[in-house]
Design an enzyme around this catalytic site. Structure first.
Site, PDB file in Angstrom:
ATOM      1  N   ASP A  15       0.858  -1.203   0.000  1.00 42.68           N
ATOM      2  CA  ASP A  15       0.000   0.000   0.000  1.00 42.68           C
ATOM      3  C   ASP A  15       0.890   1.247   0.000  1.00 42.68           C
ATOM      4  O   ASP A  15       2.114   1.148   0.165  1.00 42.68           O
ATOM      5  CB  ASP A  15      -0.958  -0.016   1.216  1.00 42.68           C
TER       6      ASP A  15
ATOM      7  N   HIS B 279       8.292  -5.395  -1.686  1.00 43.10           N
ATOM      8  CA  HIS B 279       7.356  -6.249  -2.422  1.00 43.10           C
ATOM      9  C   HIS B 279       6.585  -5.481  -3.479  1.00 43.10           C
ATOM     10  O   HIS B 279       5.547  -5.948  -3.954  1.00 43.10           O
ATOM     11  CB  HIS B 279       6.390  -6.944  -1.444  1.00 43.10           C
TER      12      HIS B 279
ATOM     13  N   CYS C 248       3.901  -3.739 -17.595  1.00 50.42           N
ATOM     14  CA  CYS C 248       3.734  -4.745 -18.662  1.00 50.42           C
ATOM     15  C   CYS C 248       4.170  -6.109 -18.139  1.00 50.42           C
ATOM     16  O   CYS C 248       5.245  -6.229 -17.543  1.00 50.42           O
ATOM     17  CB  CYS C 248       4.614  -4.347 -19.869  1.00 50.42           C
TER      18      CYS C 248
ATOM     19  N   CYS D 219      -0.742  -3.950 -22.613  1.00 46.55           N
ATOM     20  CA  CYS D 219       0.405  -3.047 -22.712  1.00 46.55           C
ATOM     21  C   CYS D 219       0.308  -2.253 -24.016  1.00 46.55           C
ATOM     22  O   CYS D 219       0.162  -2.853 -25.099  1.00 46.55           O
ATOM     23  CB  CYS D 219       1.696  -3.857 -22.696  1.00 46.55           C
TER      24      CYS D 219
ATOM     25  N   GLY E  33       4.824  -4.814  13.100  1.00 44.97           N
ATOM     26  CA  GLY E  33       3.685  -5.435  12.431  1.00 44.97           C
ATOM     27  C   GLY E  33       4.019  -6.467  11.380  1.00 44.97           C
ATOM     28  O   GLY E  33       3.362  -6.537  10.338  1.00 44.97           O
TER      29      GLY E  33
ATOM     30  N   ASN F 242       4.422  -5.257  18.173  1.00 46.17           N
ATOM     31  CA  ASN F 242       3.498  -6.247  17.625  1.00 46.17           C
ATOM     32  C   ASN F 242       2.651  -6.772  18.787  1.00 46.17           C
ATOM     33  O   ASN F 242       3.217  -7.124  19.820  1.00 46.17           O
ATOM     34  CB  ASN F 242       4.305  -7.402  17.000  1.00 46.17           C
TER      35      ASN F 242
HETATM   36  N1  APR Z   1      -0.206  -3.447  15.077  1.00 48.08           N
HETATM   37  C1  APR Z   1       0.960  -4.087  14.835  1.00 48.08           C
HETATM   38  N2  APR Z   1       1.029  -5.366  14.383  1.00 48.08           N
HETATM   39  C2  APR Z   1      -0.137  -6.005  14.185  1.00 48.08           C
HETATM   40  C3  APR Z   1      -1.398  -5.410  14.418  1.00 48.08           C
HETATM   41  C4  APR Z   1      -1.401  -4.071  14.880  1.00 48.08           C
HETATM   42  N3  APR Z   1      -2.547  -3.426  15.131  1.00 48.08           N
HETATM   43  N4  APR Z   1      -2.371  -6.321  14.118  1.00 48.08           N
HETATM   44  C5  APR Z   1      -1.740  -7.446  13.711  1.00 48.08           C
HETATM   45  N5  APR Z   1      -0.402  -7.266  13.759  1.00 48.08           N
HETATM   46  C6  APR Z   1       0.673  -8.194  13.396  1.00 48.08           C
HETATM   47  C7  APR Z   1       0.324  -9.653  13.536  1.00 48.08           C
HETATM   48  O1  APR Z   1       0.548 -10.077  14.877  1.00 48.08           O
HETATM   49  C8  APR Z   1       1.337 -10.287  12.572  1.00 48.08           C
HETATM   50  O2  APR Z   1       2.571 -10.510  13.235  1.00 48.08           O
HETATM   51  O3  APR Z   1       0.941  -8.010  12.024  1.00 48.08           O
HETATM   52  C9  APR Z   1       1.549  -9.201  11.525  1.00 48.08           C
HETATM   53  C10 APR Z   1       0.917  -9.527  10.168  1.00 48.08           C
HETATM   54  O4  APR Z   1       1.562 -10.677   9.691  1.00 48.08           O
HETATM   55  P1  APR Z   1       1.339 -11.099   8.166  1.00 48.08           P
HETATM   56  O5  APR Z   1      -0.117 -11.065   7.832  1.00 48.08           O
HETATM   57  O6  APR Z   1       2.123 -12.361   7.968  1.00 48.08           O
HETATM   58  O7  APR Z   1       1.996  -9.893   7.348  1.00 48.08           O
HETATM   59  P2  APR Z   1       3.515  -9.715   6.957  1.00 48.08           P
HETATM   60  O8  APR Z   1       4.409 -10.136   8.072  1.00 48.08           O
HETATM   61  O9  APR Z   1       3.661  -8.339   6.437  1.00 48.08           O
HETATM   62  O10 APR Z   1       3.659 -10.751   5.730  1.00 48.08           O
HETATM   63  C11 APR Z   1       4.867 -10.686   5.003  1.00 48.08           C
HETATM   64  O11 APR Z   1       3.947 -12.184   3.360  1.00 48.08           O
HETATM   65  O12 APR Z   1       1.751 -12.250   2.876  1.00 48.08           O
HETATM   66  C12 APR Z   1       3.003 -12.085   2.295  1.00 48.08           C
HETATM   67  O13 APR Z   1       3.974 -10.655   0.659  1.00 48.08           O
HETATM   68  C13 APR Z   1       3.072 -10.709   1.743  1.00 48.08           C
HETATM   69  O14 APR Z   1       4.325  -8.781   2.448  1.00 48.08           O
HETATM   70  C14 APR Z   1       3.621  -9.922   2.923  1.00 48.08           C
HETATM   71  C15 APR Z   1       4.572 -10.919   3.550  1.00 48.08           C
END
Ligand code: APR
Length: 265
Positions: free
Chosen positions: A107, A122, A130, A158, A198, A224
């Site tokens: 985002d 990412h 393309c 494209c 996060g 987290n």
């Molecule tokens: N504040 C902080 N952390 C939070 C909150 C919050 N309000 N709510 C949830 N979390 C934490 C969760 O505990 C978890 O550890 O955010 C994390 C989300 O984990 P994922 O969904 O696995 O996201 P991410 O770690 O960014 O995934 C990495 O994997 O899904 C693929 O390419 C995608 O970039 C992504 C990558």
């Protein structure tokens, strides 16, 4: 240490940092209402497994389905606003001598919050390219410059070579943008503090960055609500939502920096 003591300790480490590297994941955007991959998908997407949609094979098999899923996620990002966690990270950049954000998120909320040095490992969901990168990697396509009918096709073509247009994001099984990853690794080696916000810390190579920083002597602070892959090496784990924890930390850093500047007078 109780929660307040941990906030103060984190602020002391951050206020003294000369090279702060921040690694963020989907959790930092959760309070903006942007669902993570691992959140249950809602509505018409509930029956799909994101890990089955976010791949080049899925796109080749059913380009319309994958394109429409990204258009839906783009609409969620457009409707979202940076939350206090994103804004606090942008404030740290104003308070401290060197701050870089390495994000796994696609985002644009860090940008819209005002952070200026961002490495998007990412890719970026609001960008399109393309599928064949016919004019170099990446061959970005401005959808708004396409003829109206084409811009609303699912997916568009494209304008240079006629191949499908795809979101400029890294799909499962694809390699990360080389320059971005190289810079991220180099920054992790040089960081004196790494703030991890996060992320579940399970997806490589992003998840290795805090370990690289730690090996090179950085203090690792995690924000987290739940423990994950990085928590075991965190010097400090602030177990709460980033939208609440980061503003408290930024306020404490601001107070320390103001005290320090008064002492210098
Ligand atoms: N504040 C902080 N952390 C939070 C909150 C919050 N309000 N709510 C949830 N979390 C934490 C969760 O505990 C978890 O550890 O955010 C994390 C989300 O984990 P994922 O969904 O696995 O996201 P991410 O770690 O960014 O995934 C990495 O994997 O899904 C693929 O390419 C995608 O970039 C992504 C990558």
């Amino acid at each position: 240490m109780d929660a307040q003591e941990k906030i103060v300790r984190a602020a002391q480490l951050l206020a003294g940092s000369r090279r702060l590297v921040v690694l963020t994941g989907a959790g930092v955007s959760k309070e903006s209402g942007v669902p993570t991959f691992r959140d249950a998908l809602d509505g018409l997407w509930a029956r799909y497994d994101p890990q089955q949609l976010a791949t080049p094979q899925a796109f080749r098999r059913n380009p319309k389905l994958v394109w429409d899923w990204y258009e839906y996620r783009r609409s969620l990002v457009r409707a979202a606003q940076p939350n206090p966690g994103h804004l606090a990270l942008a404030e740290l950049e104003r308070l401290l001598p060197f701050v870089v954000i390495i994000t796994q998120n696609v985002d644009d909320l860090h940008q819209r919050a005002g952070s200026s040095d961002i490495i998007s490992l990412h890719g970026a969901i609001m960008r399109s390219r393309c599928f064949d990168n016919c004019r170099g990697n990446p061959t970005l396509i401005d959808l708004s410059a396409l003829p109206r009918a084409e811009a609303h096709a699912s997916p568009p073509h494209c304008p240079y070579c006629g191949a499908w247009v795809r979101p400029d994001v890294v799909w499962f099984g694809e390699s990360l943008p080389e320059a971005a990853l190289r810079r991220a690794m180099s920054l992790a080696e040089q960081a004196d503090v790494m703030l991890v916000v996060g992320t579940s810390g399970v997806v490589q190579p992003a998840a290795s960055l805090p370990f690289v920083a730690k090996e090179h002597g950085a203090a690792v602070i995690e924000v987290n609500p739940s423990p994950g892959g990085i928590t075991p090496i965190a010097d400090l784990w602030l177990d709460g939502p980033s939208g609440e924890v980061l503003p408290a930390v930024a306020a404490a850093v601001r107070a320390l920096r103001e005290e320090a500047s008064e002492d210098e007078r």
